[in-house]
Every structure is written in C-alpha cells, then in structure tokens.
Design a protein around this motif. Sequence first.
Motif, PDB file in Angstrom:
ATOM      1  N   LEU A 163       0.835  -1.192   0.000  1.00 20.20           N
ATOM      2  CA  LEU A 163       0.000   0.000   0.000  1.00 20.20           C
ATOM      3  C   LEU A 163       0.871   1.244   0.000  1.00 20.20           C
ATOM      4  O   LEU A 163       2.032   1.216   0.418  1.00 20.20           O
ATOM      5  N   PHE A 164       0.281   2.349  -0.454  1.00 14.73           N
ATOM      6  CA  PHE A 164       0.882   3.674  -0.408  1.00 14.73           C
ATOM      7  C   PHE A 164      -0.069   4.632   0.297  1.00 14.73           C
ATOM      8  O   PHE A 164      -1.295   4.469   0.253  1.00 14.73           O
ATOM      9  N   MET A 165       0.496   5.656   0.926  1.00 18.29           N
ATOM     10  CA  MET A 165      -0.271   6.780   1.420  1.00 18.29           C
ATOM     11  C   MET A 165       0.621   8.013   1.367  1.00 18.29           C
ATOM     12  O   MET A 165       1.846   7.903   1.322  1.00 18.29           O
ATOM     13  N   THR A 166      -0.006   9.201   1.358  1.00 15.06           N
ATOM     14  CA  THR A 166       0.789  10.420   1.310  1.00 15.06           C
ATOM     15  C   THR A 166       1.545  10.598   2.620  1.00 15.06           C
ATOM     16  O   THR A 166       1.144  10.080   3.667  1.00 15.06           O
ATOM     17  N   VAL A 167       2.625  11.351   2.548  1.00 11.82           N
ATOM     18  CA  VAL A 167       3.399  11.624   3.761  1.00 11.82           C
ATOM     19  C   VAL A 167       2.535  12.377   4.774  1.00 11.82           C
ATOM     20  O   VAL A 167       2.585  12.110   5.985  1.00 11.82           O
ATOM     21  N   ASP A 168       1.697  13.328   4.296  1.00 13.23           N
ATOM     22  CA  ASP A 168       0.821  14.060   5.202  1.00 13.23           C
ATOM     23  C   ASP A 168      -0.169  13.128   5.891  1.00 13.23           C
ATOM     24  O   ASP A 168      -0.412  13.250   7.104  1.00 13.23           O
ATOM     25  N   SER A 169      -0.752  12.187   5.127  1.00 12.70           N
ATOM     26  CA  SER A 169      -1.678  11.239   5.721  1.00 12.70           C
ATOM     27  C   SER A 169      -0.986  10.345   6.732  1.00 12.70           C
ATOM     28  O   SER A 169      -1.558  10.007   7.779  1.00 12.70           O
ATOM     29  N   LEU A 170       0.249   9.975   6.448  1.00 10.46           N
ATOM     30  CA  LEU A 170       1.006   9.147   7.387  1.00 10.46           C
ATOM     31  C   LEU A 170       1.253   9.884   8.697  1.00 10.46           C
ATOM     32  O   LEU A 170       1.084   9.328   9.777  1.00 10.46           O
ATOM     33  N   MET A 171       1.616  11.165   8.604  1.00 12.44           N
ATOM     34  CA  MET A 171       1.857  11.944   9.819  1.00 12.44           C
ATOM     35  C   MET A 171       0.589  12.095  10.630  1.00 12.44           C
ATOM     36  O   MET A 171       0.604  12.041  11.866  1.00 12.44           O
ATOM     37  N   GLU A 172      -0.555  12.289   9.941  1.00 10.47           N
ATOM     38  CA  GLU A 172      -1.820  12.395  10.665  1.00 10.47           C
ATOM     39  C   GLU A 172      -2.165  11.085  11.361  1.00 10.47           C
ATOM     40  O   GLU A 172      -2.699  11.086  12.464  1.00 10.47           O
ATOM     41  N   THR A 173      -1.868   9.958  10.704  1.00 10.77           N
ATOM     42  CA  THR A 173      -2.161   8.654  11.305  1.00 10.77           C
ATOM     43  C   THR A 173      -1.314   8.420  12.541  1.00 10.77           C
ATOM     44  O   THR A 173      -1.776   7.823  13.515  1.00 10.77           O
TER      45      THR A 173
END
Length: 267
Positions: free
Chosen positions: A255-265
């Motif tokens: 899977l991939f996710m944006t760096v911003d989404s990763l930081m929010e998670t």
Amino acid sequence: MNFILLIKKNILFLFFFIFITGALFATDENDNEETDAIAAASGGAGNTGNYPGLFIGLAAGYTSNNLYTSTAGRSNTEYLDGQGLEFAVPIRYEIFPWLSLQMEVQYIQKNYTWARTGAYNNIYTNVNNNFIDIPVMVNLSAGTEKARVFVNAGGYAGYWITSRTQGTMKEITADPFNGGAYYTNFNEEIRLNETKDAALDAGLLAGIGLQMLNDKYTFFIEGRYYYGLTDMRNKDDYGLIIPRMNSTIDIRFGLFMTVDSLMETLR
C-alpha cells in the motif's frame, strides 16, 4: 519440480490478469474523463489533485529465484529454483497522475538448491542468500480514479549480507550394514569470504501491477522480474570463474499513502 512449475504458471496468469484488467479499465473512459477524474480523486491516496506528490508505503512479497551457473565437471548435479520472501519500504514521487519515480529500501531473499542425482539422489543443499537492495525505477500508469494498471522499469544495487545452508550430506563410515556410508543433516550459517564472494548485487528490473485506490490508501499487487548483472563469485588465482548470477521473480502486495496522511495517522 511440479511445485515450481505451478508457481511459474501462476505468475504468468497474474501478469495476464493485470494486463487484461488494465485494458478493460482503459477502454472504459476517454482521455478527458480520465484527466478530470484523476485530478478530482487525487490518485486515491490523499493528493487532492495537486502534483507533484510524495507517497510512502510498505510491501511484502514471495520470490522465486533461479541461479545461472554451470555444472561442467560436476556430474550428477543439478540446480533448482529456490523460494523466499521480500519486504520493502517504497517511496514514490508522483510527477503527473500517469508518471512517477520510485525508490525502495528492500530486503530480499535469492535462494536456490543444488541437488545430486542418480546414485547420490539423497544429497542436496538449500542455499538461502539474503540481500539489502535499493531499486530505482520509472512508473507509468493508466486507468480510472478507482483502479489503475501500471508498469515500471529501472535498476537496483545493493549488498549481499548473509548466507545459510541446510541439507543432507553423505559421510563415510565403517558400518558394513549401511553400505559403508550414511547420511547426516546440517544447518549452518556461511561466513562470506571477501576473496571468493562478491558482495555487490546489481541488475535491471521490470514490473507490471494493478493498484486499487480509495480516499486514503492505494493498495497494489505487482509482479516484478529482477535480472542480475553481477556475479556472486570473484575470479580465482588462475583468473577463472564459474558464473553464479541470480534472476528473480517477485510477487508482491502493498500500500501507499501520502506523507501528510502518514503523519496524521501517527499523531
């Protein structure tokens, strides 16, 4: 051997399935609809249509490795494909919805088996080789806002880190009731020899895959082929070398996710 042939048939089926699926999605829309949908859906991974975008992911896979070498001078000997695992942290830089650059830090196993045949058919050695590689590639994709087929091509370079052997060997004994020999099992780590073993691992790669997109994640399945260009052995004192080069098929999920989404998670 039948198991290995089954794995290879499944790999070919996967490539065919991804190709057909991508073709169906591509014919399901025209160029204008694709551009608008991709921009609105942000590639399905939180990019909100703003390019370029940076993505980070996780991947895991199953490898089937073939060792290219020669059995000249070694009668009753054959080399068989070996199965292993692969784990990676990929980073993708999307320039356009259809074009991206990708780099990974990857742990990958490139295993093989050598076995004796004929009167020695109980003797074999499984060789497990572990590598840390860094693949770099160009990624092209096409499809809808929900599913896209992609292809990639590039190269990799890395380092051979560890090796372990496991198998059965024949030992001589004075026991007259056992034909003068018996078999014993072994399982040991092999220390790499800087004089004989070449630690550098490098080659070319190509892959094809299918990615499914939603508002937060991009899930993918990919088939990838690695063609080794470096030999695992150095030349001996006479300048001779028996080639030992890997070619590896990798079936991977991730899977991939944006760096911003990763930081929010992670918050």
